[in-house]
Scaffold this motif. Structure first.
Motif, PDB file in Angstrom:
ATOM      1  N   ASP A  27       0.690  -0.970  -0.015  1.00 30.13           N
ATOM      2  CA  ASP A  27      -0.056  -0.117  -0.011  1.00 30.13           C
ATOM      3  C   ASP A  27       0.930   1.109   0.074  1.00 30.13           C
ATOM      4  O   ASP A  27       0.677   2.357  -0.718  1.00 30.13           O
TER       5      ASP A  27
ATOM      6  N   ALA B  52       2.172   1.661  -3.332  1.00 30.60           N
ATOM      7  CA  ALA B  52       1.217   2.312  -4.288  1.00 30.60           C
ATOM      8  C   ALA B  52       0.982   3.687  -4.109  1.00 30.60           C
ATOM      9  O   ALA B  52       0.673   4.598  -5.165  1.00 30.60           O
ATOM     10  N   ARG B  53       1.105   4.172  -2.738  1.00 34.74           N
ATOM     11  CA  ARG B  53       0.875   5.700  -2.557  1.00 34.74           C
ATOM     12  C   ARG B  53       2.106   6.384  -3.100  1.00 34.74           C
ATOM     13  O   ARG B  53       1.930   7.459  -3.572  1.00 34.74           O
TER      14      ARG B  53
ATOM     15  N   CYS C 188       1.224   6.464  -6.827  1.00 32.87           N
ATOM     16  CA  CYS C 188       0.143   7.268  -7.232  1.00 32.87           C
ATOM     17  C   CYS C 188      -0.187   8.393  -6.526  1.00 32.87           C
ATOM     18  O   CYS C 188      -0.942   9.250  -7.037  1.00 32.87           O
TER      19      CYS C 188
ATOM     20  N   TRP D 109      -6.933   8.617  -9.814  1.00 26.72           N
ATOM     21  CA  TRP D 109      -6.051   7.864  -8.706  1.00 26.72           C
ATOM     22  C   TRP D 109      -6.394   6.500  -8.310  1.00 26.72           C
ATOM     23  O   TRP D 109      -5.620   5.751  -8.124  1.00 26.72           O
ATOM     24  N   ARG D 110      -7.876   6.138  -8.425  1.00 25.04           N
ATOM     25  CA  ARG D 110      -8.238   4.756  -8.561  1.00 25.04           C
ATOM     26  C   ARG D 110      -7.689   3.924  -9.532  1.00 25.04           C
ATOM     27  O   ARG D 110      -7.350   2.765  -9.225  1.00 25.04           O
TER      28      ARG D 110
ATOM     29  N   ARG E 137      -4.278   3.057  -8.580  1.00 29.50           N
ATOM     30  CA  ARG E 137      -4.213   2.171  -7.491  1.00 29.50           C
ATOM     31  C   ARG E 137      -4.468   0.768  -8.073  1.00 29.50           C
ATOM     32  O   ARG E 137      -3.943  -0.274  -7.637  1.00 29.50           O
TER      33      ARG E 137
ATOM     34  N   ARG F 251      -2.187  -2.552  -7.848  1.00 33.42           N
ATOM     35  CA  ARG F 251      -2.508  -3.842  -7.350  1.00 33.42           C
ATOM     36  C   ARG F 251      -2.415  -5.224  -8.158  1.00 33.42           C
ATOM     37  O   ARG F 251      -1.734  -6.065  -8.114  1.00 33.42           O
TER      38      ARG F 251
END
Length: 73
Positions: free
Chosen positions: A21, A24-25, A28, A43-44, A47, A51
């Motif tokens: 996570d 990914a942050r 993104c 953004w979604r 992410r 994933r």
């Protein structure tokens, strides 16, 4: 890296999830107080792509950890 984690245990899997996570942050960014629908979708999507990019690797790592555990038993 995840070699220091016991992926057969919930705590190890949770730590791995937290690391992924954070990665990914970093890739993104964070959403923050954005109200722009296009930015939220972007953004979604980022992410989700992040994933998807590591999903197979995580499954392989979990399978390997479980196989080692079974071999020990």
């Amino acid at each position: 890296p995840y070699g220091d984690l016991d992926l057969t245990k919930e705590a190890g899997r949770a730590t791995l999830d937290a690391r992924l996570d954070r990665a990914a942050r970093r890739i993104c960014g964070t959403l923050g107080p954005v109200r722009d629908v296009a930015r939220i979708r972007e953004w979604r999507a980022c992410r989700a792509e992040a994933r998807a990019s590591y999903k197979t690797q995580v499954e392989v790592a979990l399978d390997a950890a479980n196989a080692r555990r079974v071999a020990v038993l």
